[in-house]
Design an enzyme around this catalytic site. Sequence first.
Site, PDB file in Angstrom:
ATOM      1  N   ASP A   1      43.729  43.044  47.536  1.00  0.00           N
ATOM      2  CA  ASP A   1      42.940  41.847  47.252  1.00  0.00           C
ATOM      3  C   ASP A   1      41.472  42.247  47.371  1.00  0.00           C
ATOM      4  OD1 ASP A   1      41.443  39.531  47.275  1.00  0.00           O
ATOM      5  OD2 ASP A   1      42.900  38.395  48.445  1.00  0.00           O
TER       6      ASP A   1
ATOM      7  N   TYR B   1      32.234  29.400  37.505  1.00  0.00           N
ATOM      8  CA  TYR B   1      32.728  30.622  36.847  1.00  0.00           C
ATOM      9  C   TYR B   1      31.602  31.266  36.032  1.00  0.00           C
ATOM     10  CZ  TYR B   1      35.507  33.474  33.557  1.00  0.00           C
ATOM     11  OH  TYR B   1      36.024  34.496  32.787  1.00  0.00           O
TER      12      TYR B   1
HETATM   13  N1  LIG Z   1      41.083  36.001  28.679  1.00  0.00           N
HETATM   14  C1  LIG Z   1      39.884  35.548  28.319  1.00  0.00           C
HETATM   15  O1  LIG Z   1      39.741  34.741  27.376  1.00  0.00           O
HETATM   16  C2  LIG Z   1      38.651  36.045  29.044  1.00  0.00           C
HETATM   17  C3  LIG Z   1      37.402  35.756  28.475  1.00  0.00           C
HETATM   18  C4  LIG Z   1      36.259  36.230  29.105  1.00  0.00           C
HETATM   19  C5  LIG Z   1      36.357  36.979  30.267  1.00  0.00           C
HETATM   20  N2  LIG Z   1      37.595  37.236  30.803  1.00  0.00           N
HETATM   21  C6  LIG Z   1      37.621  38.068  32.030  1.00  0.00           C
HETATM   22  O2  LIG Z   1      38.503  39.152  31.785  1.00  0.00           O
HETATM   23  C7  LIG Z   1      38.972  39.680  33.036  1.00  0.00           C
HETATM   24  C8  LIG Z   1      40.481  39.927  32.946  1.00  0.00           C
HETATM   25  O3  LIG Z   1      41.130  38.680  32.788  1.00  0.00           O
HETATM   26  P1  LIG Z   1      42.440  38.479  31.886  1.00  0.00           P
HETATM   27  O4  LIG Z   1      42.092  37.522  30.807  1.00  0.00           O
HETATM   28  O5  LIG Z   1      43.059  39.786  31.552  1.00  0.00           O
HETATM   29  O6  LIG Z   1      43.364  37.640  32.903  1.00  0.00           O
HETATM   30  P2  LIG Z   1      44.653  38.018  33.782  1.00  0.00           P
HETATM   31  O7  LIG Z   1      45.757  38.502  32.902  1.00  0.00           O
HETATM   32  O8  LIG Z   1      44.896  36.789  34.614  1.00  0.00           O
HETATM   33  O9  LIG Z   1      44.166  39.220  34.714  1.00  0.00           O
HETATM   34  C9  LIG Z   1      43.513  39.050  35.922  1.00  0.00           C
HETATM   35  C10 LIG Z   1      44.071  40.063  36.898  1.00  0.00           C
HETATM   36  O10 LIG Z   1      43.264  40.062  38.082  1.00  0.00           O
HETATM   37  C11 LIG Z   1      44.122  40.149  39.209  1.00  0.00           C
HETATM   38  N3  LIG Z   1      43.424  39.536  40.336  1.00  0.00           N
HETATM   39  C12 LIG Z   1      42.996  38.257  40.441  1.00  0.00           C
HETATM   40  N4  LIG Z   1      42.400  38.056  41.630  1.00  0.00           N
HETATM   41  C13 LIG Z   1      42.448  39.232  42.289  1.00  0.00           C
HETATM   42  C14 LIG Z   1      41.994  39.677  43.555  1.00  0.00           C
HETATM   43  N5  LIG Z   1      41.383  38.846  44.421  1.00  0.00           N
HETATM   44  N6  LIG Z   1      42.214  40.970  43.900  1.00  0.00           N
HETATM   45  C15 LIG Z   1      42.849  41.824  43.054  1.00  0.00           C
HETATM   46  N7  LIG Z   1      43.294  41.453  41.838  1.00  0.00           N
HETATM   47  C16 LIG Z   1      43.097  40.184  41.460  1.00  0.00           C
HETATM   48  C17 LIG Z   1      45.397  39.408  38.800  1.00  0.00           C
HETATM   49  O11 LIG Z   1      46.532  39.887  39.521  1.00  0.00           O
HETATM   50  P3  LIG Z   1      47.040  39.180  40.886  1.00  0.00           P
HETATM   51  O12 LIG Z   1      47.105  37.709  40.591  1.00  0.00           O
HETATM   52  O13 LIG Z   1      48.352  39.808  41.148  1.00  0.00           O
HETATM   53  O14 LIG Z   1      46.024  39.522  41.926  1.00  0.00           O
HETATM   54  C18 LIG Z   1      45.498  39.773  37.317  1.00  0.00           C
HETATM   55  O15 LIG Z   1      46.286  40.935  37.113  1.00  0.00           O
HETATM   56  C19 LIG Z   1      38.540  38.664  34.088  1.00  0.00           C
HETATM   57  O16 LIG Z   1      37.391  39.143  34.758  1.00  0.00           O
HETATM   58  C20 LIG Z   1      38.184  37.421  33.291  1.00  0.00           C
HETATM   59  O17 LIG Z   1      37.245  36.603  33.940  1.00  0.00           O
HETATM   60  C21 LIG Z   1      38.724  36.787  30.222  1.00  0.00           C
END
Ligand SMILES: NC(=O)c1ccc[n+]([C@@H]2O[C@H](COP(=O)([O-])OP(=O)(O)OC[C@H]3O[C@@H](n4cnc5c(N)ncnc54)[C@H](OP(=O)(O)O)[C@@H]3O)[C@@H](O)[C@H]2O)c1
Length: 241
Positions: free
Chosen positions: A56, A145
């Site tokens: 974490d 956010y």
């Molecule tokens: N998808 C979009 O449209 C979008 C757009 C702009 C930016 N983003 C950014 O892209 C990045 C990746 O997001 P994603 O879209 O791929 O979403 P995702 O599939 O939900 O991936 C997020 C990952 O972060 C891990 N995580 C969350 N909190 C954590 C913590 N405290 N410590 C360690 N691991 C943690 C989660 O695993 P666990 O829950 O097991 O910890 C999960 O594997 C993020 O920074 C997000 O803000 C996404």
Amino acid sequence: MTRTVLVTGGGTGMGYAIAARFAADGDEVYITGRRAEVLQKAAAALGEQVHAMPCDHTDPERILAAVAQLPGRLHVLVNNLGGAVSIGLPEPDSLAGLAERWRSDLNKNLLAAVLTTYAVAERLADGAAVVHIGSRAADLGDGSYGAAKAGLASWNIDIARTLGPRGVTSNVVSPSFTGGTDLFGDTLTAEQSDQWIAETFLGRAGTPTDIAETVYFLASPGARYITGQVINVDGGARTVL
Ligand SMILES: NC(=O)c1ccc[n+]([C@@H]2O[C@H](COP(=O)([O-])OP(=O)(O)OC[C@H]3O[C@@H](n4cnc5c(N)ncnc54)[C@H](OP(=O)(O)O)[C@@H]3O)[C@@H](O)[C@H]2O)c1
């Protein structure tokens, strides 16, 4: 040269695609997240050079314990984990609730990257690359956010300055709506995703591979003079207000 790569939040979504991209090159990749079973499944799917390392990243002690398991030298750090804490939740109805919401988003989307980068800083090889995943929400105004991601972009300049004398670059990759991740859970409506897609010039959502390829480039020999930047990977998305 085989590189050592750390991808936070590497068990799902963009983090998984980023881990896959480096693993395809034969790099040793460490993926983190809070759920051990998700990481183990991802590592098994990606191959033997991908290692599951539960952590974490909002907890300094757990970060230090995880970092101690890494090899002595790290060539690429990807601070990928994040997400809006508010997704699917109502607005807080008290000041204490508002404080909790803001602290959670700042912890997840800003402080986790700051703590992780400082924890590995001494291990970063000369010429290493640090990449943070931000969000276009930083530019568009999106509560705690967006503010946290804007803070990440600002701090990126500071850490790029700090690490620069060692040839280490630090950049933010800033996506707009990217499909195929767990970010929205089951809260995303077709109407909302259609609206976000309509705002792009390319007429489609981003994919985790779009993001992974940009991260990969920023860690490549061809990108060694790019630092302190925010790279928007958003299909040209513009919101008309
Ligand atoms: N998808 C979009 O449209 C979008 C757009 C702009 C930016 N983003 C950014 O892209 C990045 C990746 O997001 P994603 O879209 O791929 O979403 P995702 O599939 O939900 O991936 C997020 C990952 O972060 C891990 N995580 C969350 N909190 C954590 C913590 N405290 N410590 C360690 N691991 C943690 C989660 O695993 P666990 O829950 O097991 O910890 C999960 O594997 C993020 O920074 C997000 O803000 C996404």
